[in-house]
Design a protein around this motif. Sequence first.
Motif, PDB file in Angstrom:
ATOM      1  N   ASP A 148      14.743  18.680   6.469  1.00 27.62           N
ATOM      2  CA  ASP A 148      15.098  17.266   6.560  1.00 27.62           C
ATOM      3  C   ASP A 148      13.970  16.389   6.029  1.00 27.62           C
ATOM      4  O   ASP A 148      12.782  16.719   6.187  1.00 27.62           O
ATOM      5  N   ASP A 149      14.340  15.273   5.425  1.00 25.37           N
ATOM      6  CA  ASP A 149      13.437  14.184   5.009  1.00 25.37           C
ATOM      7  C   ASP A 149      12.791  14.387   3.640  1.00 25.37           C
ATOM      8  O   ASP A 149      12.265  13.434   3.077  1.00 25.37           O
ATOM      9  N   HIS A 163      20.410  12.343   3.258  1.00 21.84           N
ATOM     10  CA  HIS A 163      19.949  12.171   4.649  1.00 21.84           C
ATOM     11  C   HIS A 163      19.969  10.678   4.984  1.00 21.84           C
ATOM     12  O   HIS A 163      19.121  10.179   5.708  1.00 21.84           O
ATOM     13  N   HIS A 165      17.536   6.212   6.309  1.00 25.33           N
ATOM     14  CA  HIS A 165      17.205   6.960   7.523  1.00 25.33           C
ATOM     15  C   HIS A 165      17.419   6.101   8.771  1.00 25.33           C
ATOM     16  O   HIS A 165      16.588   6.064   9.678  1.00 25.33           O
TER      17      HIS A 165
END
Length: 260
Positions: free
Chosen positions: A92-93, A158, A162
């Motif tokens: 993730d990220d 994602h 965010h």
Amino acid sequence: MIWWLAGLAGLGAAAFSARYHWWRPRLPGAPVLMYHQIRQDLENTPLPKLRVPPQALARQLEVLERRGYQVMSLGRALEAGDGVKAAVMTFDDAFKDFAQNAWPLIKARGMGATVFVVTSQIGGHNAWDAGKGIPRAPLLDAAEIKELAAQGVEFGGHGHAHRDLTAMTPQELAEDLSACQQTLTDLLGQPARTFSYPYGLFNGAVKKAVAEAGFSAACTTRPGMLSARTDPLAIPRIMVKRSDGALDFALKLSRARSRW
Ligand SMILES: [Zn+2]
């Protein structure tokens, strides 16, 4: 004397069972492993669990190989179905340390992975963590994403910013997701198929909006396994933590959890 020893052994076994959830049933399906940063240093982060050292990742890849898993991206696992003993690597990220510390280990073993990108921050840093005491960390830039995609890394969305998608108005939600998909499509030359909900937060409206933005599969942070019966827009994942030892990792592969 014997009873005293038996009592002590019983206490030890109870403590072990509270710490390690070996007693949970084995779960069918493929483990979808969730990582964030792959780096040794902690740099005063309040979330050390999200930083797995490269040496630990290397050991985990060796365990997967030894146990006969085919380690692949989420897209490949969804295509392969239940007939393959798959394990999925997700990050993730899209931190820069993926390119430096994770991908070389994965690529060297002929394995695959999926990286979920915060599309408004490509080449930037984890701006969404600002003010939470979480250190700034650089994210992959556009050239790195293109190069990694050419080498076989699957990139997914994602969110554009965010943000918690469940807290958005329907219009904000549609705008965030379409900006996310458009940015990835422009970068990769084709729409992204996979998505990861920021903070793992989603509901029915978010799932619908993610599908409408062209993503066909989305990851949660709920523990479980991926199988043919899994809702593709609510794929469970298993968080691999810095503190996980060999027994934790083994239990997570078979039971999706090792402890609370
Ligand atoms: Zn995230």
